[in-house]
Design a protein around this motif. Structure first.
Motif, mmCIF file in Angstrom:
data_model
loop_
_atom_site.group_PDB
_atom_site.id
_atom_site.type_symbol
_atom_site.label_atom_id
_atom_site.label_comp_id
_atom_site.label_asym_id
_atom_site.label_seq_id
_atom_site.Cartn_x
_atom_site.Cartn_y
_atom_site.Cartn_z
ATOM 1 N N GLY A 76 0.775 -1.231 0.000
ATOM 2 C CA GLY A 76 0.000 0.000 0.000
ATOM 3 C C GLY A 76 0.804 1.277 0.000
ATOM 4 N N GLN A 77 2.019 1.204 -0.524
ATOM 5 C CA GLN A 77 2.843 2.398 -0.526
ATOM 6 C C GLN A 77 2.720 3.105 -1.869
ATOM 7 O OE1 GLN A 77 6.928 1.449 -0.139
ATOM 8 N NE2 GLN A 77 7.452 3.379 0.819
ATOM 9 N N TYR A 78 2.885 4.405 -1.870
ATOM 10 C CA TYR A 78 2.793 5.152 -3.116
ATOM 11 C C TYR A 78 4.186 5.364 -3.700
ATOM 12 C CZ TYR A 78 2.181 9.248 -6.131
ATOM 13 O OH TYR A 78 2.201 10.127 -7.184
ATOM 14 N N PHE A 79 4.347 5.005 -4.977
ATOM 15 C CA PHE A 79 5.624 5.250 -5.651
ATOM 16 C C PHE A 79 5.444 6.421 -6.609
ATOM 17 C CE2 PHE A 79 5.839 0.744 -4.609
ATOM 18 C CZ PHE A 79 7.088 0.670 -4.008
ATOM 19 N N PRO A 80 5.998 7.569 -6.267
ATOM 20 C CA PRO A 80 5.811 8.733 -7.127
ATOM 21 C C PRO A 80 6.354 8.464 -8.531
ATOM 22 C CG PRO A 80 6.947 9.322 -5.088
ATOM 23 C CD PRO A 80 6.876 7.851 -5.126
ATOM 24 N N GLY A 81 5.700 9.027 -9.530
ATOM 25 C CA GLY A 81 6.150 8.830 -10.905
ATOM 26 C C GLY A 81 5.321 9.684 -11.839
ATOM 27 N N ASN A 82 5.612 9.578 -13.107
ATOM 28 C CA ASN A 82 4.863 10.379 -14.070
ATOM 29 C C ASN A 82 4.447 9.537 -15.271
ATOM 30 O OD1 ASN A 82 3.675 12.733 -14.950
ATOM 31 N ND2 ASN A 82 5.478 13.362 -16.122
ATOM 32 N N SER A 83 4.119 8.273 -15.014
ATOM 33 C CA SER A 83 3.742 7.396 -16.117
ATOM 34 C C SER A 83 2.294 7.663 -16.520
ATOM 35 C CB SER A 83 3.893 5.945 -15.694
ATOM 36 O OG SER A 83 2.872 5.626 -14.786
ATOM 37 N N VAL A 84 1.866 6.995 -17.599
ATOM 38 C CA VAL A 84 0.484 7.141 -18.066
ATOM 39 C C VAL A 84 -0.477 6.801 -16.932
ATOM 40 C CG1 VAL A 84 -1.167 6.330 -19.772
ATOM 41 C CG2 VAL A 84 1.244 6.466 -20.361
ATOM 42 N N ILE A 85 -0.164 5.706 -16.239
ATOM 43 C CA ILE A 85 -1.053 5.247 -15.171
ATOM 44 C C ILE A 85 -1.081 6.259 -14.027
ATOM 45 C CG2 ILE A 85 -1.580 3.312 -13.639
ATOM 46 C CD1 ILE A 85 -1.591 2.445 -16.512
ATOM 47 N N HIS A 86 0.064 6.841 -13.726
ATOM 48 C CA HIS A 86 0.104 7.844 -12.668
ATOM 49 C C HIS A 86 -0.786 9.030 -13.005
ATOM 50 C CE1 HIS A 86 3.810 5.821 -11.278
ATOM 51 N NE2 HIS A 86 3.507 6.321 -10.116
ATOM 52 N N ARG A 87 -0.822 9.371 -14.316
ATOM 53 C CA ARG A 87 -1.520 10.598 -14.717
ATOM 54 C C ARG A 87 -3.026 10.410 -14.862
ATOM 55 N NH1 ARG A 87 1.028 12.163 -19.817
ATOM 56 N NH2 ARG A 87 2.273 10.295 -19.592
ATOM 57 N N LEU A 88 -3.483 9.171 -14.845
ATOM 58 C CA LEU A 88 -4.926 8.940 -15.001
ATOM 59 C C LEU A 88 -5.717 9.592 -13.868
ATOM 60 C CD1 LEU A 88 -5.449 5.213 -16.047
ATOM 61 C CD2 LEU A 88 -5.856 7.251 -17.406
ATOM 62 N N ASP A 89 -6.922 9.976 -14.207
ATOM 63 C CA ASP A 89 -7.827 10.544 -13.203
ATOM 64 C C ASP A 89 -8.080 9.496 -12.113
ATOM 65 O OD1 ASP A 89 -10.365 11.201 -11.916
ATOM 66 O OD2 ASP A 89 -10.440 12.832 -13.381
ATOM 67 N N PRO A 90 -7.938 9.864 -10.827
ATOM 68 C CA PRO A 90 -8.127 8.856 -9.780
ATOM 69 C C PRO A 90 -9.509 8.204 -9.812
ATOM 70 C CG PRO A 90 -8.000 11.066 -8.848
ATOM 71 C CD PRO A 90 -7.562 11.167 -10.265
ATOM 72 N N ARG A 91 -10.507 8.977 -10.244
ATOM 73 C CA ARG A 91 -11.858 8.395 -10.290
ATOM 74 C C ARG A 91 -11.906 7.246 -11.278
ATOM 75 N NH1 ARG A 91 -15.087 13.666 -11.676
ATOM 76 N NH2 ARG A 91 -13.254 13.841 -12.998
ATOM 77 N N ILE A 92 -11.258 7.465 -12.440
ATOM 78 C CA ILE A 92 -11.216 6.414 -13.461
ATOM 79 C C ILE A 92 -10.492 5.194 -12.890
ATOM 80 C CG2 ILE A 92 -10.296 5.818 -15.742
ATOM 81 C CD1 ILE A 92 -12.520 7.753 -15.976
ATOM 82 N N LYS A 93 -9.417 5.453 -12.186
ATOM 83 C CA LYS A 93 -8.647 4.337 -11.646
ATOM 84 C C LYS A 93 -9.446 3.550 -10.621
ATOM 85 C CE LYS A 93 -4.638 6.730 -11.136
ATOM 86 N NZ LYS A 93 -3.222 6.948 -10.832
ATOM 87 N N ILE A 94 -10.192 4.271 -9.789
ATOM 88 C CA ILE A 94 -11.001 3.570 -8.787
ATOM 89 C C ILE A 94 -12.050 2.708 -9.477
ATOM 90 C CG2 ILE A 94 -12.663 3.862 -6.900
ATOM 91 C CD1 ILE A 94 -11.156 6.467 -6.196
#
Lengths: 274, 287
Positions: free
Chosen positions: A8-26
Motif C-alpha cells: 500500500g505504498q505510493y511510488f511517485p512517478g509520471n507514467s500514463v497510469i500515474h496521470r490517469l484521473d483517480p476516479r477512473i482508476k477507482i
C-alpha cells in the motif's frame, strides 16, 4: 524492518497510469476485481494477466517490487491452494494420497484461485495505491461518492477521515520504529523469549505510541480549527478533476477488454469451465 | 590513551535496490576516547543520526566495522545486546519514549533489563536521577505530569542508569530554553567527569558545542568534512558556511569586525575568547 513493507505504498512517478484521473482508476480497479470474480476458463485468465502486466509495464515500476509486495499474502495463497486441491472433487482422479483423491478439478481450482488472488492484490496495488497519491485517492473517492450527499451521507467528512488516516500511517510506522529503537537502546528485546514475554516487551512501545497518537490528533484538530475548518459545506477545491482524452481512452480500452473477457467466459468453449 | 570505540570504513545504504536507495554515510573512520566530549555537527541529512545509530548496534553497517574495546560489536547477537548497556544512546526527543507509571520505574527499565538486583537498581536510579538533575520528590510522580524539560531529564537518566562507558545524545537540547540547555549540558559534563565516560553530542547548536566539546566532527553529505579541536574547526569558517552550517553568533561578530579592518584572530567561538581578543587589540579609534 517495518519500513521495508511496500504494502500500500505510493511510488511517485509520471507514467500514463500515474496521470490517469483517480476516479477512473477507482472505477477500473473495482471493475477489474468484479470481472476477476466472474470470469472463468484459461483464456479469460490469460487475458486478465496480460492486461495487468501491460499496466505494470506502463507504470514503469520495477516488477520485482510488485512480487516482493505479494510476500505477505504468500501464506494465504498456499493455504487457499492446498485447501482447494483437497476439497474439490470433480474431473478425473490424478492420484491418491491415502484415502484422499487429488482430482484434475481440484488442481485447476487451486491454480485459478491462486491466480485470482495474485491478480486481485497486484491489480489493486498497481492501479491504485502504487500509482495514486493518498490525497488524490481520497479526493477521487469523495468525488465519486458525492451523489450520496443528497441523502445526508457525510461524504466529505468520511474522505477527510480517510485522508488523515492514510496520511498518518507512515508517520506512525516511523514513530514505532523510533520508539522501538529507543527501548532497544535501554536493553529491550523484541525477538527473544516466549510469546508472552514478547507481548510484554511491546508494552513499552505501545504506551508511548498511543500517547503520542492522541497528542498528534489533538494538535491536528487545533491546527484545523485555527484555519477555520468546519466540514465540507461551501468548500471549494484547489484541484478540480477533469476527464482528459487519456482517461476516456483508458476507460474505453479497459471496457472492451473486460467485456470480451466476460463474453469469452460464458459463451465460447475455449476455456475449461470449472 | 586507547580509544574505547573505533569505527573503520563505515558505510550505510538505506533501502538498497529500490527506488528509495540512498547512501547515508560513506567510509567513516573515527576513534572515540574515554573522558572526551565529541561534538558532531552537520546539516539535516548529513548522516549524523545514522552514524550514531550504528554505535550501539541499532542498525547494521552496509560495510565497515565498529569496534568496542577492540571487539566487533556485531560479532554475535548477545554481544550486540550487551553493547547497548555500555554504549548508551539517547535518541532525539527522548521524552516521547517514557511509558511507566512513575519516574522511578521508568528510570529502572534499563537496569532491570540488565538483570540487576533490586538493591542495585534502586541505587542506580537515585544516582542517575542526581546526575540528570531530577529532584528526588519527582521520582514517584507520573512522567506524563512533568514539564518537557523534566521529561527529557528522566529519559536521559534512564540511559545513565545503565552506567554506559560511552554516552551518546542526539540533539539533547532541542526545544529547551537557554537556562535548561546550559543546565542539561552541565549535568552531562558532571557525569562524564565522575565516570570517565566518553560523551558524544549531536547538535545543531553551535553555541552549545563550542563551549562543551573537546573535539568536533563536522559531517557533510555522509562524509567527515572536518575533524579536530573547536579551534581548528572554527578556523575553517568559510567551509562551514558553504556546507550550510552556521557559526556561533560571536564568531559572526568577530568576522564582521575583521571585515571592517580590525585585526582579530581567526578562531574565536566563545564570548570570553572574544572579550580577550578585542581587549588585546588595544581599542578602536572613534573619528
Amino acid at each position: 524492518m517495518i519500513k521495508d513493507v511496500s504494502l500500500g505504498q505510493y511510488f511517485p512517478g509520471n507514467s500514463v497510469i500515474h496521470r490517469l484521473d483517480p476516479r477512473i482508476k477507482i472505477i477500473l480497479t473495482m471493475t477489474f476485481i468484479v470481472v476477476l470474480f466472474i470470469c472463468r476458463g484459461f483464456i479469460p485468465y490469460a487475458i486478465m494477466t496480460v492486461f495487468l502486466f501491460s499496466v505494470i509495464f506502463a507504470t514503469k515500476i520495477n516488477i520485482r517490487l510488485i512480487f516482493k509486495s505479494l510476500k505477505p499474502i504468500l501464506i494465504l495463497l498456499i493455504f487457499t491452494a492446498v485447501l482447494n486441491i483437497f476439497y474439490t472433487k470433480s474431473g478425473t482422479v490424478l492420484f491418491s494420497i491415502g484415502t484422499i483423491d487429488i482430482t484434475t478439478g481440484g488442481v485447476l481450482t487451486a491454480v485459478f484461485m491462486t491466480v485470482r488472488i495474485v491478480l486481485l492484490v497486484a491489480g489493486t496495488f498497481v492501479m491504485l495505491t502504487y500509482t495514486t497519491s493518498p490525497i488524490m485517492l481520497t479526493d477521487g473517492l469523495e468525488s465519486l461518492l458525492s451523489p450520496l450527499k443528497k441523502i445526508k451521507f457525510p461524504v466529505h467528512e468520511l474522505s477527510m477521515m480517510m485522508s488523515i488516516a492514510l496520511r498518518f500511517i507512515p508517520t506512525l510506522i516511523e514513530e514505532t520504529e523510533k520508539i522501538m529503537s529507543a527501548q532497544k537502546s535501554r536493553g529491550a528485546s523484541f525477538e527473544t523469549g516466549s510469546l508472552i514475554q514478547r507481548a510484554k516487551a511491546l508494552v513499552p512501545v505501545l504506551v508511548p505510541l498511543f500517547i503520542n497518537a492522541f497528542r498528534r490528533a489533538e494538535d491536528l484538530a487545533l491546527a484545523m480549527e485555527c484555519r477555520c475548518y468546519r466540514g465540507g459545506e461551501n468548500r471549494v477545491r484547489m484541484r478540480v478533476f477533469k476527464l482528459s482524452s487519456l482517461d476516456i481512452s483508458a476507460l474505453c480500452i479497459s471496457i472492451i477488454i473486460f467485456t470480451s473477457v466476460i463474453i469469452i467466459s460464458y459463451t465460447s468453449s475455449f476455456g475449461v469451465v470449472i | 590513551m586507547n580509544a574505547i570505540m573505533s569505527i573503520r570504513g563505515l558505510s550505510h545504504v538505506y533501502s538498497p535496490k529500490t527506488p528509495f536507495e540512498c547512501s547515508a554515510i560513506n567510509n567513516i573512520d573515527l576513534d572515540i576516547y574515554p573522558g572526551e566530549t565529541l561534538g558532531i555537527i552537520g546539516h539535516t541529512g548529513s548522516g549524523k543520526s545514522t552514524l550514531i545509530s550504528h554505535l550501539n548496534g541499532l542498525i547494521k553497517p552496509s560495510s565497515g566495522e565498529i569496534l568496542y574495546d577492540g571487539e566487533n560489536i556485531f560479532k554475535s547477537k548477545e554481544f550486540t545486546h550487551s553493547i547497548r548497556f555500555k554504549v548508551g544512546l539517547v535518541l532525539q526527543y527522548p521524552e516521547y519514549q517514557l511509558f511507566e507509571e512513575t519516574v522511578y520505574k521508568d528510570i529502572a527499565y534499563g537496569p532491570s533489563n540488565m538483570g540487576l538486583s533490586d538493591d542495585e537498581i534502586e541505587q542506580r536510579v537515585y544516582e542517575s536521577a542526581e546526575f540528570a538533575g531530577i529532584d528526588k520528590s519527582l521520582l514517584l510522580s507520573s512522567p506524563f505530569e512533568l514539564s518537557g524539560g523534566q521529561k527529557r531529564r528522566v529519559a536521559i537518566a534512564g540511559i545513565i542508569a545503565m552506567r554506559p562507558k560511552v554516552l551518546i545524545l542526539d540533539e539533547p537540547t532541542a526545544g529547551l530554553d537557554p537556562v535548561g540547555r546550559e543546565d542539561l549540558l552541565y549535568h552531562i559534563k558532571k557525569y562524564r567527569d565522575a565516570t570517565g565516560a566518553a560523551v558524544i553530542i549531536v547538535t545543531h547548536s553551535m553555541e552549545d558545542i563550542a563551549r562543551h566539546a573537546d573535539k568536533l566532527l563536522v559531517m557533510n553529505g555522509g562524509e567527515i568534512m572536518l575533524y579536530g579541536t573547536p579551534d581548528e574547526v572554527f578556523s575553517h569558517s568559510e567551509e562551514l558556511l558553504n556546507a550550510g552550517l552556521d557559526l556561533p553568533q560571536i564568531t559572526h561578530i568577530i568576522k564582521a569586525l575583521k571585515a571592517r579592518g580590525i585585526s582579530l584572530p581567526d578562531s574565536v567561538y566563545t564570548v570570553s575568547q572574544a572579550v580577550d581578543a578585542i581587549l588585546s587589540t588595544g581599542g578602536v579609534d572613534h573619528d
